[in-house]
Motif scaffolding. Structure first.
Motif, PDB file in Angstrom:
ATOM      1  N   PRO A 143       0.810  -1.221   0.000  1.00 57.25           N
ATOM      2  CA  PRO A 143       0.000   0.000   0.000  1.00 57.25           C
ATOM      3  C   PRO A 143       0.848   1.277   0.000  1.00 57.25           C
ATOM      4  O   PRO A 143       0.544   2.233  -0.729  1.00 57.25           O
ATOM      5  CB  PRO A 143      -0.820  -0.123   1.287  1.00 57.25           C
ATOM      6  CG  PRO A 143      -0.975  -1.586   1.472  1.00 57.25           C
ATOM      7  CD  PRO A 143       0.344  -2.159   1.040  1.00 57.25           C
ATOM      8  N   ALA A 144       1.912   1.291   0.799  1.00 54.02           N
ATOM      9  CA  ALA A 144       2.787   2.468   0.832  1.00 54.02           C
ATOM     10  C   ALA A 144       3.454   2.671  -0.520  1.00 54.02           C
ATOM     11  O   ALA A 144       3.643   3.812  -0.972  1.00 54.02           O
ATOM     12  CB  ALA A 144       3.838   2.304   1.931  1.00 54.02           C
ATOM     13  N   ALA A 145       3.804   1.568  -1.183  1.00 49.74           N
ATOM     14  CA  ALA A 145       4.425   1.651  -2.508  1.00 49.74           C
ATOM     15  C   ALA A 145       3.468   2.264  -3.521  1.00 49.74           C
ATOM     16  O   ALA A 145       3.871   3.072  -4.366  1.00 49.74           O
ATOM     17  CB  ALA A 145       4.861   0.260  -2.965  1.00 49.74           C
ATOM     18  N   ILE A 146       2.206   1.889  -3.444  1.00 49.62           N
ATOM     19  CA  ILE A 146       1.202   2.436  -4.366  1.00 49.62           C
ATOM     20  C   ILE A 146       1.121   3.954  -4.231  1.00 49.62           C
ATOM     21  O   ILE A 146       1.103   4.686  -5.228  1.00 49.62           O
ATOM     22  CB  ILE A 146      -0.162   1.763  -4.113  1.00 49.62           C
ATOM     23  CG1 ILE A 146      -0.136   0.314  -4.623  1.00 49.62           C
ATOM     24  CG2 ILE A 146      -1.308   2.550  -4.754  1.00 49.62           C
ATOM     25  CD1 ILE A 146      -1.319  -0.524  -4.206  1.00 49.62           C
ATOM     26  N   ILE A 227      -4.638   3.331 -13.019  1.00 45.80           N
ATOM     27  CA  ILE A 227      -4.749   1.923 -12.649  1.00 45.80           C
ATOM     28  C   ILE A 227      -3.457   1.469 -11.982  1.00 45.80           C
ATOM     29  O   ILE A 227      -2.375   1.575 -12.562  1.00 45.80           O
ATOM     30  CB  ILE A 227      -5.037   1.046 -13.877  1.00 45.80           C
ATOM     31  CG1 ILE A 227      -6.289   1.529 -14.602  1.00 45.80           C
ATOM     32  CG2 ILE A 227      -5.181  -0.415 -13.467  1.00 45.80           C
ATOM     33  CD1 ILE A 227      -6.565   0.801 -15.905  1.00 45.80           C
ATOM     34  N   LEU A 228      -3.585   0.965 -10.763  1.00 44.95           N
ATOM     35  CA  LEU A 228      -2.444   0.467 -10.007  1.00 44.95           C
ATOM     36  C   LEU A 228      -2.654  -1.017  -9.767  1.00 44.95           C
ATOM     37  O   LEU A 228      -3.524  -1.422  -9.001  1.00 44.95           O
ATOM     38  CB  LEU A 228      -2.304   1.246  -8.701  1.00 44.95           C
ATOM     39  CG  LEU A 228      -2.035   2.732  -8.979  1.00 44.95           C
ATOM     40  CD1 LEU A 228      -2.945   3.614  -8.163  1.00 44.95           C
ATOM     41  CD2 LEU A 228      -0.581   3.079  -8.754  1.00 44.95           C
ATOM     42  N   ASP A 229      -1.873  -1.822 -10.456  1.00 42.07           N
ATOM     43  CA  ASP A 229      -2.027  -3.273 -10.434  1.00 42.07           C
ATOM     44  C   ASP A 229      -1.078  -3.865  -9.393  1.00 42.07           C
ATOM     45  O   ASP A 229       0.124  -3.950  -9.611  1.00 42.07           O
ATOM     46  CB  ASP A 229      -1.722  -3.840 -11.827  1.00 42.07           C
ATOM     47  CG  ASP A 229      -2.069  -5.314 -11.950  1.00 42.07           C
ATOM     48  OD1 ASP A 229      -2.318  -5.965 -10.907  1.00 42.07           O
ATOM     49  OD2 ASP A 229      -2.090  -5.822 -13.094  1.00 42.07           O
ATOM     50  N   VAL A 255       3.056  -4.997 -15.130  1.00 43.98           N
ATOM     51  CA  VAL A 255       3.483  -6.156 -14.332  1.00 43.98           C
ATOM     52  C   VAL A 255       4.262  -7.078 -15.261  1.00 43.98           C
ATOM     53  O   VAL A 255       3.721  -7.503 -16.285  1.00 43.98           O
ATOM     54  CB  VAL A 255       2.278  -6.925 -13.734  1.00 43.98           C
ATOM     55  CG1 VAL A 255       2.762  -8.177 -12.997  1.00 43.98           C
ATOM     56  CG2 VAL A 255       1.473  -6.038 -12.790  1.00 43.98           C
ATOM     57  N   PRO A 256       5.551  -7.344 -14.942  1.00 44.26           N
ATOM     58  CA  PRO A 256       6.314  -6.822 -13.798  1.00 44.26           C
ATOM     59  C   PRO A 256       6.802  -5.404 -14.056  1.00 44.26           C
ATOM     60  O   PRO A 256       6.563  -4.841 -15.116  1.00 44.26           O
ATOM     61  CB  PRO A 256       7.474  -7.814 -13.710  1.00 44.26           C
ATOM     62  CG  PRO A 256       7.687  -8.259 -15.136  1.00 44.26           C
ATOM     63  CD  PRO A 256       6.316  -8.312 -15.760  1.00 44.26           C
ATOM     64  N   GLY A 257       7.498  -4.868 -13.059  1.00 41.07           N
ATOM     65  CA  GLY A 257       8.107  -3.552 -13.200  1.00 41.07           C
ATOM     66  C   GLY A 257       7.256  -2.402 -12.723  1.00 41.07           C
ATOM     67  O   GLY A 257       7.581  -1.242 -12.988  1.00 41.07           O
ATOM     68  N   GLY A 258       6.176  -2.709 -12.005  1.00 44.29           N
ATOM     69  CA  GLY A 258       5.304  -1.662 -11.499  1.00 44.29           C
ATOM     70  C   GLY A 258       5.385  -1.543  -9.987  1.00 44.29           C
ATOM     71  O   GLY A 258       6.347  -1.008  -9.433  1.00 44.29           O
ATOM     72  N   VAL A 259       4.367  -2.071  -9.317  1.00 44.93           N
ATOM     73  CA  VAL A 259       4.288  -1.943  -7.857  1.00 44.93           C
ATOM     74  C   VAL A 259       5.350  -2.786  -7.151  1.00 44.93           C
ATOM     75  O   VAL A 259       5.887  -2.377  -6.112  1.00 44.93           O
ATOM     76  CB  VAL A 259       2.872  -2.331  -7.372  1.00 44.93           C
ATOM     77  CG1 VAL A 259       2.794  -2.329  -5.851  1.00 44.93           C
ATOM     78  CG2 VAL A 259       1.825  -1.376  -7.955  1.00 44.93           C
TER      79      VAL A 259
END
Length: 284
Positions: A143-146, A227-229, A255-259
């Motif tokens: 959640p903090a990463a988002i 959009i946060l996956d 995804v990958p490479g996002g959150v």
């Protein structure tokens, strides 16, 4: 519509780690080496990979990493004893119990055994409660990463309608509270939600944390939505049907490479902050 903004988690993670490295150097000048202890119970290959990635991230930043691998037959009591030992160690600043543990172990009881000062992954009910009230030391890392991704790209949160799909205690619930604390209007959806598509279509911000590959469909998305996956399924597939959703989105994490990379960077950041906090308290 303009081309969607691809939210590069690797870029955000590098920014976090650069700042962490500076803090580590400052601590080492005082003779303090931040230390994260990770506990893996059993032989789940995905969990082993996650623990290894976290350990590697620590090593690259000059953070000590203690890896504890317990057999799958470990009892709840034995796991609790390990956690209590780490709680008592002055050289350990953060404790991570890799989720999930074998089914015969009381995972919630194990999470609750982690001392709040070392709960760098935000898994205790006390840590969750403090974060919900807006003064928690270390919110849950994903959640903090988002929120870190949104802040890095200066995506507005206040006044926006966020729909969170998923209600797990370490992702869906805490990210909903963090967004609420940032003045978003939050709708939480889950497996019992009726007309899920209708709710998602109202969202300015969509957080996908349901644990089902390509679950969120393109025709659910409001044009221009962020959009946060947060999903990660077998085959490097997220919870969002990326190809179908990207064209309608205003911004989207791959995804990958996002959150994912930002979650790991957040974990090491929290560990260093725990070391700094302990040093400050000892100096008083």
């Amino acid at each position: 519509m303009d081309q969607p903004l691809i939210l590069d988690g690797l870029r955000v993670a590098e920014d976090i780690k650069r700042k962490v490295k500076e803090k580590v150097a400052g601590l080492k000048e005082k003779g303090i080496v931040p230390c994260l202890a990770t506990i893996l119970v059993g032989d789940d290959p995905s969990s082993a990979t996650y623990v290894r990635m976290k350990g590697n991230a620590c090593r690259k930043l000059g953070i000590e990493s203690i890896r504890i691998h317990l057999p799958k037959e470990t009892t709840t009591e034995e796991l609790l004893a390990t956690i209590h030992e780490l709680n008592d160690r002055d050289d350990v600043h953060g404790i991570l119990l890799q989720h999930p543990v074998p089914s015969h172990i009381d995972e919630r009881k194990a999470f609750e055994a982690i001392h709040i000062d070392k709960d760098v992954d935000g898994v205790t009910s006390l840590g969750y409660g403090q974060s919900a009230f807006g003064f928690g030391l270390y919110p849950s890392c994903t959640p903090a990463a988002i929120l870190s991704i949104m802040d890095y790209y200066q995506l507005p949160i206040a006044g926006k309608h966020a729909v969170v799909i998923g209600r797990s205690p370490i992702l869906g619930k805490p990210v909903s509270q963090l967004l609420l604390n940032r003045n978003a209007t939050v709708t939480i959806c889950h497996s019992y939600t009726q007309n899920l598509e209708h709710h998602v279509k109202q969202a300015d911000i969509v957080v996908a944390a349901v644990g089902k590959p390509r679950f969120v469909q393109g025709d659910w998305i409001k044009p221009g939505a962020v959009i946060l996956d947060a999903g990660y399924n077998k085959g490097n597939i997220g919870d969002v049907d990326y190809d179908a959703c990207v064209a309608k989105s205003g911004a989207i994490t791959p995804v990958p490479g996002g959150v994912g990379p930002v979650t790991i960077a957040t974990l090491v950041k929290h560990t260093v902050e725990a070391a700094e906090r302990k040093a400050t308290l000892q100096a008083q």
